[in-house]
Design an enzyme around this catalytic site. Structure first.
Site, PDB file in Angstrom:
ATOM      1  N   GLU A 159      37.599  47.015  42.658  1.00  0.00           N
ATOM      2  CA  GLU A 159      37.526  46.302  43.949  1.00  0.00           C
ATOM      3  C   GLU A 159      37.782  47.207  45.151  1.00  0.00           C
ATOM      4  OE1 GLU A 159      40.016  42.830  43.662  1.00  0.00           O
ATOM      5  OE2 GLU A 159      38.842  41.995  42.027  1.00  0.00           O
ATOM      6  N   ASP A 276      33.763  34.758  33.727  1.00  0.00           N
ATOM      7  CA  ASP A 276      34.260  33.385  33.599  1.00  0.00           C
ATOM      8  C   ASP A 276      33.579  32.542  34.667  1.00  0.00           C
ATOM      9  OD1 ASP A 276      35.735  34.108  35.895  1.00  0.00           O
ATOM     10  OD2 ASP A 276      37.657  34.192  34.857  1.00  0.00           O
TER      11      ASP A 276
END
Ligand code: XIL
Length: 363
Positions: A159, A276
């Site tokens: 990130e 997910d």
């Protein structure tokens, strides 16, 4: 589409995956020569493992054994876990998960050597460039060396791309960026490569798959970072797409496929690292949510795989019993989040059938 031949490790891994999934014929097809079957080779599947559930719940450990070819310590390789005390490294949690993976002949991914979050307070209090560089280099040397030859793949940086690079950018505002500037990424990759020259080194990030200008800008920034590292001769082997998919958003199939081709052009792998489904805005009905999530995962994986075969498909947990999604993306009603391929009682959901198709090589 360019399909490279799998390297030895990859082949061993995917072959084991296929055999474990009971798909002997798929494994044979993978090893055989029939052209046109290349796209149907098995893809290693894996999950992040959370240490609390791992320690307390035997069913969790069984699920990891059954469904995973790859295991990723979910939180135990983060600075917060390893470097709680500045003076020493605490490998206790990570060592436990690594030992489990090795005992069960699973491959390992290391997550993560550099991130702007999950940092102990002392890291956020660093003041100078020299101090940040010294700490970063030392951390990566010690951690990568500790698992040298055992953790095959590292999310070297996590990130580092700004959430929406269309409004200024491209870097995420972290302690590393503030003290070291864009060079923090180079320092991290260079140090990891020097410490374990055989490790696969990955840039891991999120929001690559959505149909909006921000995601397109993020894909471009990722490519720019990779290109710059390559131009400077700094090793990087792949990009990890977290793929926390929002149930209410659409997948940018074209954008993703272009991204795959661009990565391929740079000679880079891709892997799905934290899959997910964030179902906070979906109606409560469980069957409906499960069906929708499976379809979304299928659309996403199909977009990726039809352009470039990922090295692995890793979900961020296996069972709805334990997931970060419910806490991080709370629903307005009191229904439980259903982000993962097994339900809270370890029953496979439709999403698992989608994943197993890829694991068997029939996806
Ligand atoms: C999450 C874990 O799942 C949680 O248990 C923890 O409390 C916070 O971090 N992107 C990442 C992961 O790269 O490391 C994050 O994991 C989820 C988002």
């Amino acid at each position: 589409m360019q399909e490279a031949e799998p390297d030895r490790d990859d082949l061993a891994l995917t072959r084991r995956a296929a055999l474990r999934a009971g798909a002997v014929s798929a494994a044979v097809a993978m090893l055989g020569s029939a052209p046109g079957q290349a796209a149907a080779r098995p893809i290693a599947m894996g999950s992040a493992a959370e240490i609390g559930a791992f320690r307390s719940d035997p069913r969790y450990r069984e699920a990891l054994k059954r469904y995973c070819d790859v295991v990723v310590p979910m939180n135990d390789l983060k600075w917060e876990a390893l470097r709680h005390d500045r003076a020493r490294f605490d490998f206790s949690g990570a060592d436990e998960l690594v030992a489990f993976a090795e005992a069960n002949r699973k491959a390992l991914r290391g997550h993560t050597l550099l991130w702007g979050e999950a940092l102990p307070p002392w890291v956020k209090e660093m003041k100078t460039r020299a101090e940040a560089e010294r700490e970063l280099v030392n951390h990566i040397e010690v951690v990568v060396d500790h698992y040298k030859g055992r953790i095959a793949t590292w999310d070297v940086v996590n990130e580092v791309i700004k959430y929406d690079p269309t409004s200024g950018g491209p870097w995420r505002d972290t302690v590393w960026q503030r003290l070291l500037g864009p060079e923090h990424v180079e320092i991290a990759f260079r140090t990891a490569a020097r410490t374990d020259p055989k490790a696969r080194l990955v840039l891991n990030d999120f929001h690559f798959e959505e149909r909006d200008p921000g995601a397109a800008a993020r894909r471009k920034v990722a490519l720019d970072i990779c290109r710059r590292l390559k131009d400077k001769g700094i090793p990087i082997h792949g990009v990890g797409m977290q793929a926390h998919l929002y149930a209410e958003k659409q997948i940018d199939t074209d954008g993703l496929q272009r991204f795959m081709r661009d990565l391929d052009g740079l000679g880079l792998d891709v892997e799905i690292t934290e899959l997910d489904v964030i179902d906070w805005k979906m109606p409560a009905d469980a069957a409906l949510r499960d069906k929708h999530s499976a379809a979304l995962v299928s659309t996403f994986l199909n977009a990726v795989v039809s352009a470039k075969r990922p090295k692995a498909i890793v979900t961020w947990g296996l069972t709805d019993r334990y997931s970060w999604v419910g806490e991080t993306f709370p629903r307005k009603d009191d229904a439980k989040a259903r982000p993962l391929p097994l339900d809270a009682d370890y029953r496979p959901k439709p999403m698992m059938a989608v994943l197993e198709r890829y694991r068997r090589g029939t996806g």
